[in-house]
Each structure stands twice: as C-alpha cells, then as structure tokens.
Design an enzyme around this catalytic site. Structure first.
Site, short mmCIF file in Angstrom:
data_model
loop_
_atom_site.label_atom_id
_atom_site.label_comp_id
_atom_site.label_asym_id
_atom_site.label_seq_id
_atom_site.Cartn_x
_atom_site.Cartn_y
_atom_site.Cartn_z
CG HIS A 81 -5.31 -2.87 0.29
ND1 HIS A 81 -4.86 -2.16 -0.77
CD2 HIS A 81 -4.96 -2.11 1.51
CE1 HIS A 81 -4.17 -1.24 -0.34
NE2 HIS A 81 -4.19 -1.27 0.85
CG ASP A 126 -6.72 -2.92 -3.28
OD1 ASP A 126 -7.50 -2.00 -2.66
OD2 ASP A 126 -5.62 -2.94 -3.26
CB SER A 149 -0.98 -0.03 1.24
OG SER A 149 -2.08 0.73 0.94
#
Length: 432
Positions: A396, A365, A253
């Site tokens: 995610h 995601d 991320s």
C-alpha cells in the site's frame, strides 16, 4: 485506507464523563501493557470501560499483541489531554519493530481507548537534502480560513517555471511525510520527483497539525481533506518559479479517492494521480480489511467474530437515518462525516474530469485491493486520457516485498519503489 495496525483500528476512544479518584494515567497504561505482555489479556480487560471491553475482547487483544513478536523494551511515555481524557503514548520495541501504544484514560482511571500504531517518530526530522541533489527544500505555509498548515516545498535547482505536484494524504492524522511506522512515503516521492525537475508540496494534514478543529461532530470529509488540498494548490500556484498551467494532485489512499473531487473544486489542476486509491466507500472497505487481518492466523475466534458483527452493526447505523452518537459509529467518527463520505462516488468523479489521470496500484496491497483496481479499470475504460500502472511486488505504501501483505511490513524501514516515482515523473513531463 487507515494506516493504523488494522487489527486495532476499531479500538478507538470512547467518550465518558466519570468523576472519581484515579491513579496517574501513566500507571494505568503501564498496568495494561504489563498484563498484555504477561499474556493475561483478561486482567488487562478488567481495567477497561464496559464499552471498550465490548469493542476489544481479550482474545482479540492478546492475538494483536502476540502478532508484534517478542517484546524488546519500552521508550519514554508522554501524556496529553484529549476530549476530557489523558492519553498516554508509550513506544514499545518488539522484534518486528517499534509500535506506539495509545492508552486513553478517563477521569475514573479506567481505560476508555486503546490503539496500536506503527511508531511514527514525529520528533525525528527528515534527513537533510543530499549534497548535489539538484533540488532544495523550503518551508511553505498554506493559508486557510481555519488556520494555516505548515508545509515543505521541494524545489528543483534553477529558475523554472517548474511543473508541480501537491501530495494529499491517506486517512488518519498524517504528517507532511505521511510517516507510517519506519517509512516516509511522501518524503520519498517528493525528493524523487524534485530530483527529476518537478516541484512537490507536502504539508501536515489538519487532523495532525490542528486536531482541535475536530472537537465537535459537525465536520465532513471536505473539512478534513478536500478544502485544505484546494488551498495547497492555490498556495503552490502563487509561488515564484512554479508553472501555474501545470499543477497536479497526487493523492494516496483516501487522498487518491478524493483527488478527482479536489481537482474539480480547485479549477487549477492540469491532471491527477490516484495512488492506491479506493474505488469504494471506506464503510465497505473496513469490514473487508478487518476480516482479512483477523484471519491471517488461519481462523477467526468467537470473540473476533463478535467484534466483526459489532462493526457491521456500526456500519449499518452510519448508513441509516436514525440519529446515532459518534461513539456508536465506525472509528468514532460522527454521522455527518460518514454521510459526506457515502455521498462521494470516486469513479464517477474521475469519469467527469476532463484532465488526464494516472492510476497506480500495488499487487500486495491488502488495504485497497484488486476489487478496487478492477472497478477503476472498468469505470474508466472509455476515458481517452487515463493511464494505468500496476506493480505486483508493491504494498500500500509503494514499497516492495514478498508474500501476503500485513501491517508488520509498516514497522520495517523501506522506500517507495523507484519505478513508481519514475512513472509519475514521465507522465507529468509528457503532459502537453
């Protein structure tokens, strides 16, 4: 990006200085939660400061509460002091899983901040390494000029030298396992790679281990993430049994967005893995994420639209030049933090790297979406040493599921998909 339940992501702490007699903070927190559970968000809002009431309108708050499902009970509350307030953390059991309510109570007994997060259960230790796993785990402190950070090194059996990876967290105060709700994606990745002969260092992020380092307003994204990741690489390089010619950064991320920058600052990295990495600024992703989540029920109410409009105004202020207090900026972060973020172009940083790059993306995601994936593909299309891997069923966190992604998934236990971990292991092993 942020791994809070995104509907509540902007219900952040508002800083006030009021001196008056007040009820115990636990009592105030209980009153708010009781009123929400009774379906009376207006009564809960009556306990808020004006700033929080504006940021968290009753309709939005009630919709968030209802999204958790049927209440099943509450755990023991704990209270800590933070920036002149008392923060009550109350575990809440729902049909969909456990959520931590964080209620910030000011000196006058009013609720100045309210956040709901998937329960991280930080007091629960990681399960023991299975017998015959082919690797061991050992503590490894990461020394820095601002205090050391505790970490864990998963080391393959044998004498080495072993290729090695440093895991870099997403946004928010993350522990070394990147515990999110019932899931520990960094634990899965570390042990999965170690079992295939690759050493892995994971560590507690500074915002988790040393939140006192962020009490002012003069800090940047490098202070939060980049500098500590560089220090972790240096500590790993100096560890016996590690091959210093084969050190890799795997960022998840926000950590993936910063991985090229970390590699450039370190000068010791042989390659980078970008996992669910944004190609765009967090200030661009925030309104998209919130609009998606507020629209999951098929509509956006007038109160929810007012919240989105205020978020847009905060983002405009963060991108502007007029001095603005952190309480009037997105997520309560100071202007210098956002300025440092906006100066980063992750695609350009990746394009400038000479090292090989592996990009990983889940098709479900909702935090880092296909728009970012396509930007990466176009931006790095002419790079020779770039590998793309996408996984249609993964969210995610790299965990498989079905249907549209939502924060409820994070409350259900799962594990990072083996094909993703295997792809990383093969890619690292293939580097000359």
């Amino acid at each position: 990006m942020h791994t809070t339940l995104r509907r509540g992501a902007a219900l952040m702490f508002a800083s006030l200085a009021l001196a008056a007699a007040a009820a115990p903070p636990e009592q105030t927190a209980t009153a708010v939660l009781d009123r929400l559970q009774a379906g009376d968000a207006q009564a809960a809002e009556a306990l808020f400061t004006p700033e929080l009431a504006q940021a968290a309108p009753a309709a939005t708050l009630q919709a968030l509460w209802q999204s958790f499902g049927e209440p099943r009970g509450r755990g023991a509350a704990r209270v800590t002091a933070h920036q002149g307030m008392q923060v009550v953390v109350q575990p809440l059991q729902f049909a969909t899983g456990t959520v931590d309510a964080q209620v910030a109570v000011d000196a006058a007994g009013r609720v100045a901040g309210l956040i709901f997060r998937p329960a991280a259960t930080p007091a629960t230790p990681a399960p023991d390494v299975p017998a015959g796993a082919g690797y061991r785990e050992q503590p490894l402190e990461i020394p820095t000029t601002r205090g050391s950070l505790p970490g864990t090194l998963a080391m393959p059996a044998g004498t080495g030298p072993f290729r090695a990876v440093v895991l870099v967290h997403g946004s928010g105060p993350q522990d070394r396992d990147e515990t999110i709700g019932a899931n520990r994606p960094f634990l899965d990745v570390a042990r999965g790679l170690a079992a295939q002969g690759i050493a892995v260092l994971r560590y507690d992020k500074r915002t988790h281990a040393r939140p006192q380092d962020f009490s002012g307003t003069d800090y940047t994204v490098d202070d939060e993430t980049t500098d500590d990741a560089v220090a972790a690489i240096a500590a790993l390089a100096a560890t016996a049994g590690i091959d210093p010619r084969h050190l890799y950064v795997m960022g998840h991320s926000q950590g993936g967005m910063l991985a090229p920058r970390i590699a450039s600052h370190s000068g010791k990295v042989a390659g980078v893995v970008l996992w669910s990495a944004p190609a765009r600024s967090l200030l661009t992703l925030l309104p998209e994420q919130n609009r998606y989540l507020l629209g999951l029920d098929g509509q956006i109410s007038a109160d929810e639209q007012a919240f989105l409009d205020k978020l847009d105004a905060q983002i405009a202020a963060a991108r502007g030049t007029t001095p603005t207090a952190a309480t009037d900026l997105p997520l309560g972060q100071p202007a210098r933090y956002w300025q440092s973020f906006e100066a980063i172009d992750p695609v350009a940083d990746a394009r400038a790297l000479a090292q090989p790059i592996l990009l990983l993306q889940g098709g479900r995601d909702f935090q880092v979406v296909d728009t970012d994936w396509q930007l990466w593909r176009r931006g790095l299309a002419r790079q020779r040493a770039v590998t793309f891997r996408d996984y249609p069923a993964l969210n995610h966190l790299g965990i498989a599921g079905e249907g549209p992604g939502s924060p409820k998934e994070y409350t259900r236990p799962g594990h990072v998909a083996a094909p993703l971990i295997d792809d990383v292991a093969r890619w690292i092993g293939a580097q000359p």
